[in-house]
Design an enzyme around this catalytic site. Structure first.
Site, PDB file in Angstrom:
ATOM      1  N   CYS A 264     -11.400  -1.250  10.188  1.00  0.00           N
ATOM      2  CA  CYS A 264     -11.137  -0.081   9.346  1.00  0.00           C
ATOM      3  C   CYS A 264     -11.921  -0.241   8.045  1.00  0.00           C
ATOM      4  CB  CYS A 264      -9.627   0.013   9.091  1.00  0.00           C
ATOM      5  SG  CYS A 264      -9.101   1.552   8.298  1.00  0.00           S
TER       6      CYS A 264
ATOM      7  N   HIS B  78      -6.794  -5.648   7.011  1.00  0.00           N
ATOM      8  CA  HIS B  78      -5.560  -5.680   6.220  1.00  0.00           C
ATOM      9  C   HIS B  78      -5.291  -7.064   5.681  1.00  0.00           C
ATOM     10  CE1 HIS B  78      -4.862  -2.271   9.071  1.00  0.00           C
ATOM     11  NE2 HIS B  78      -4.794  -1.703   7.891  1.00  0.00           N
TER      12      HIS B  78
ATOM     13  N   CYS C  51      -7.304   4.115  13.949  1.00  0.00           N
ATOM     14  CA  CYS C  51      -6.726   2.778  13.782  1.00  0.00           C
ATOM     15  C   CYS C  51      -5.207   2.865  13.856  1.00  0.00           C
ATOM     16  CB  CYS C  51      -7.186   2.132  12.493  1.00  0.00           C
ATOM     17  SG  CYS C  51      -7.009   3.152  11.044  1.00  0.00           S
TER      18      CYS C  51
ATOM     19  N   ARG D  94       0.838  -1.198   0.000  1.00  0.00           N
ATOM     20  CA  ARG D  94       0.000   0.000   0.000  1.00  0.00           C
ATOM     21  C   ARG D  94       0.876   1.252   0.000  1.00  0.00           C
ATOM     22  NH1 ARG D  94      -4.742  -0.661  -1.837  1.00  0.00           N
ATOM     23  NH2 ARG D  94      -5.186   1.399  -0.999  1.00  0.00           N
ATOM     24  N   TYR D  95       0.685   2.072  -0.992  1.00  0.00           N
ATOM     25  CA  TYR D  95       1.430   3.327  -1.064  1.00  0.00           C
ATOM     26  C   TYR D  95       0.425   4.476  -1.044  1.00  0.00           C
ATOM     27  CZ  TYR D  95       4.777   0.050  -3.240  1.00  0.00           C
ATOM     28  OH  TYR D  95       5.569  -1.003  -3.533  1.00  0.00           O
TER      29      TYR D  95
ATOM     30  N   GLU E  29      -9.555   0.385  16.112  1.00  0.00           N
ATOM     31  CA  GLU E  29      -8.986  -0.898  15.711  1.00  0.00           C
ATOM     32  C   GLU E  29      -8.839  -1.765  16.954  1.00  0.00           C
ATOM     33  OE1 GLU E  29      -5.451  -0.841  13.130  1.00  0.00           O
ATOM     34  OE2 GLU E  29      -4.516  -2.058  14.670  1.00  0.00           O
TER      35      GLU E  29
HETATM   36  N1  GLN Z   1     -13.273   6.039   6.123  1.00  0.00           N
HETATM   37  C1  GLN Z   1     -11.990   5.514   5.763  1.00  0.00           C
HETATM   38  C2  GLN Z   1     -12.171   4.184   5.044  1.00  0.00           C
HETATM   39  O1  GLN Z   1     -13.002   3.449   5.398  1.00  0.00           O
HETATM   40  C3  GLN Z   1     -11.092   5.302   6.965  1.00  0.00           C
HETATM   41  C4  GLN Z   1      -9.744   4.773   6.583  1.00  0.00           C
HETATM   42  C5  GLN Z   1      -8.715   4.770   7.697  1.00  0.00           C
HETATM   43  O2  GLN Z   1      -9.005   4.920   8.834  1.00  0.00           O
HETATM   44  N2  GLN Z   1      -7.476   4.547   7.369  1.00  0.00           N
HETATM   45  O3  GLN Z   1     -11.455   3.859   4.136  1.00  0.00           O
HETATM   46 ZN    ZN Z   2      -8.942   3.009   9.912  1.00  0.00          ZN
END
Ligand code: GLN
Ligand code: ZN
Length: 763
Positions: free
Chosen positions: A735, A703, A655, A526-527, A675
């Site tokens: 997330c 993830h 998170c 992921r970038y 998270e």
């Molecule tokens: N609302 C964003 C998503 O769901 C939150 C992403 C994050 O916290 N990194 O992608």
């Molecule tokens: Zn998140």
């Protein structure tokens, strides 16, 4: 003569070659050999580029297919048994630990991933247990050293130091009582063995990173350093000379640790903490070298040569140039690869910036200016630099007077909701009438290939705005129908229109600039492409209202509006350095406040303002700077979210970090989601018992492609209910789901909702 050095270079390739090939490998489209070849090519290009740029000390082992911290865990056999039992190749073990693996009979979750200090890089947490047996697994640093040597580049391999490795890790859930530092005596012989092998391979120097030296350390950790240094001293004849490097802050409170460290060179970050220089000079011994981190590894602004030269010249009064190294402040991992890949920035703005490739030149030019101050070429480059720096100072695009005036008008009232939470809750309950264990998601749904293709077409102009919006509406509708079908309670529109949660807004805010190719690794494959804050920030038009309103118009259920909070926008951008971060956060807060109010006016009753970066912005040390940060960060969030009525429910989401409930309490959001799926330590949940507002504890790791079953969700919720009250309990993933695919998402969410329904019957 002073030497030039680089602490690490981005490994993603100038055109994200690494991402493309690792993802193809995971999908089974290319073989491991093909993937390995791509890595080799990237390393080669990086080494040769640095050599051509005239860098004297070039790093190796800064490359990684996933995460360099995970690599070093694996190298020392810090591999929990559930992964080593799989008997995979070393690279596949790395991937299984980094992202989990669910295939045939195999089912392992990923290890926990956390923020790398206060950066936006994430590392996989080294996970130790009582029966961790240190030994060398494979020979990555040696292989890569030899690979460079074959190309005619003698590199300085980079290793994370043993004390940081233990300190940044955690005990596995079968060994929660394990004292990590007690493992040091067992780790050190293996560490020394590695150094010895590097020397045998021809390495003259090794860079050992001990970044935790910029944190608050207790006496036990400090004592661990003397154990480490004794081991280095005892092995001194068989190991390369060592550069001990620290970055991202000041070492001053831990200075005594560094006194008489048996290392050839000490490296410090003088971008982040220039004031530490005088104290640092007191610990540099008569033969020791000082590596001056003066070219910013964390930001993209052009180096101000005059200021840097002045700084270095002051040091040279005390330490002769033979003992000086001029270096990047940290690894350049945190900066985009090459400014020359940008074709759309105006010349004026482009001239403000310097990316990793340009920073190489900055390091060599500074070194030349120190070594040969009369050199015609060097002087010419200095003059060019002075011109750029002056042009930036005088530029009109950085100031907007209306914004500055409004900033001054912020008062306490603007930063406070009309009534306290309990009263708001009553009004909200009337509006929403939610069941116990309300279910929701964090915002994004899978970003499919189709979405990316259409976005690209729109960006390139091959489809019209109307065509693109129709496409986005169809995506929104699909996501809404799916959520209705499986019975989620509070819906989201799915964020199909967003490339990235910060970039998307950055592109709509004046004062922000963005790149076409300025990718920086966030984690694994992921970038992100952080936008750049160049000037004062303002919002010419609503940014998210169209999509939210459309989503709400096609369903009877509540749809959450979805915004990225001021601190996250700031932290995930390259910030300005000409004004302080607090002002930038408050400018963003005003922009978002207008957006929140526009959403409310348009009939959106529930608005989530994500602040996943709140924790990472926390200054690394306790003290005034930290408490001030917490104040202004919370204030910025409240300025953004307090302009609504009691009945509008404000959500927030966090998170990637161990959160302290007191930090989020100050935001006064009605509901927060955090998270949680990887927080095995029962103490962690206890900390949230007293948090007054409602919380969604993330129940599964987004993830990882792994799909949890209904029973697994039930077991997890049951466990949490032992120490957390049902009345405040929201059910959601860790997330957003943008990196997952639809098949996984469908099953995971269905199981999650079914588990919530099960508990509704129970309670
Ligand atoms: N609302 C964003 C998503 O769901 C939150 C992403 C994050 O916290 N990194 O992608
Ligand atoms: Zn998140």
């Amino acid at each position: 003569m002073a030497k030039s050095a680089v602490l690490g270079f981005p490994r993603i390739g100038p055109n994200r070659e690494l991402k493309k090939s690792t993802e193809s490998y995971w999908k089974g489209k290319i073989t491991q050999d093909e993937l390995v070849a791509v890595g080799k090519q990237i390393r080669k290009d990086n080494w040769l580029l640095q050599k051509q740029s005239g860098i004297d000390i070039i790093p190796s082992n800064d490359f990684s297919f996933y995460d360099h911290i995970l690599d070093i865990s694996v190298l020392f056999n810090v591999i929990p048994k559930r992964y080593s039992d799989l008997k995979l190749s070393t690279l596949d073990t790395v991937f299984a630990m980094g992202r989990g693996l669910q295939r045939d009979e195999i089912d392992v979750t990923a290890l926990e991933m956390v923020k790398w200090f206060d950066s936006n890089y994430h590392y996989v947490r080294p996970t130790f247990s009582h029966d961790t047996q240190f030994k060398l697994v494979g020979s990555k640093p040696i292989d890569e050293f030899l690979e460079a040597k074959e190309l005619g580049v003698i590199t300085r391999p980079v290793l994370l130091g043993p004390v940081s490795l233990l300190f940044l890790g955690k005990p596995d859930n079968d060994s929660l009582d394990l004292d990590l530092l007690s493992l040091l005596p067992k780790l050190l012989p293996v560490y020394v063995e590695l150094l010895t092998q590097l020397k045998k391979a021809g390495a003259e120097q090794v860079q050992i990173d001990e970044p935790i030296l910029v944190l608050d350390l207790d006496s036990k950790v400090k004592a661990a350093y003397s154990t480490f240094f004794k081991a280095l001293e005892a092995a001194s004849t068989t190991i390369p000379s060592i550069t001990l490097s620290t970055y991202f802050g000041t070492v001053v409170p831990n200075l005594e640790v560094l006194k008489s460290a048996p290392v050839e060179t000490l490296h410090f970050d003088f971008i982040r903490a220039p004031e530490q220089i005088n104290d640092v000079l007191t610990v540099i011994s008569a033969n020791q070298k000082l590596s001056i981190g003066i070219v910013d590894g964390r930001n993209i602004w052009k180096n101000d040569f005059e200021t840097s030269i002045e700084f270095i010249n002051n040091v040279i009064q005390k330490i002769p140039t033979e003992r000086i190294v001029i270096a990047t402040s940290s690894s350049l991992l945190h900066t985009p690869v090459d400014l020359n890949n940008e074709t759309k920035l105006s010349d004026e703005v482009k001239d403000f910036f310097s990316f990793a490739t340009q920073k190489l030149n900055e390091v060599t030019i500074l070194t030349n200016l120190i070594n040969n101050p009369k050199d015609v070429d060097a002087i010419k480059q200095l003059e060019v630099n002075i011109k750029s720096i002056t042009a930036k100072k005088n530029s009109k695009i950085t100031t907007n007077e209306t914004v500055q005036k409004r900033l001054k008008s912020i008062d306490d009232k603007m930063a406070t909701r009309a009534s306290p939470f309990v009263e708001r809750l009553k009004e909200q309950q009337k509006v929403f009438n939610l069941p116990l264990f309300p279910t929701t998601t964090i915002g994004s749904f899978p970003q499919t290939k189709d979405i990316r293709i259409n976005r690209n077409k729109f960006v390139k102009g091959t489809i019209t705005k109307e065509e693109y919006e129709t496409f986005i509406n169809e995506e929104i509708e699909r996501v809404i129908r799916f959520q209705e079908e499986i019975g989620l309670d509070v819906l989201v529109h799915g964020e199909p229109e967003r490339n990235d949660m910060v970039q998307y807004f950055g592109e709509q805010i004046d004062g922000y600039y963005f790149t076409q190719n300025g990718w920086v690794q966030s984690y694994g494959s992921r970038y992100v492409r952080p936008p750049i804050i160049v000037g004062d920030l303002s919002r010419p038009n609503p940014m998210s209202v169209r999509e939210s309103v459309y989503a709400q118009s096609i369903t009877k259920k509540t749809v959450k509006g979805m915004l990225t909070g001021p601190i996250t926008c700031l932290r995930w951008s390259f910030p300005r350095v000409d004004i302080n971060q607090e002002s930038q956060a408050l400018q963003l807060a005003l922009v978002l406040r207008d957006e929140v109010q526009d959403l409310e006016k348009a009939g959106i009753k529930c608005i989530q303002v994500d602040e996943p970066a709140l924790r990472e912005g926390l200054p690394l040390r306790e003290g005034k700077e930290r408490s001030e940060y917490l104040d202004w960060a919370a204030k910025a969030f409240r300025v953004a979210t307090s302009g609504v009525t009691n009945a509008t429910q404000i959500h927030s989401h966090f998170c990637y970090s161990d959160l302290d409930p007191t930090h989020i309490k100050a935001l006064d959001a009605d509901v927060v989601s955090i998270e949680f799926s990887k927080k095995d330590d029962p103490k962690y949940i206890k900390e949230f018992q007293t948090y007054p507002n409602h919380i969604g504890l993330g129940l599964f790791d987004i993830h990882s492609p792994r799909v949890p079953s209904k029973e697994e969700f039930i077991a997890k919720i049951d466990k949490i209910l032992e120490s957390y009250p049902a009345e405040k309990f929201w059910v959601n993933p860790d997330c957003g789901l943008k990196t997952r695919d639809w098949d996984e998402t469908r099953v995971s969410l269905t199981n999650m909702v079914e588990a919530a329904k099960y508990f509704r019957e129970e309670y």
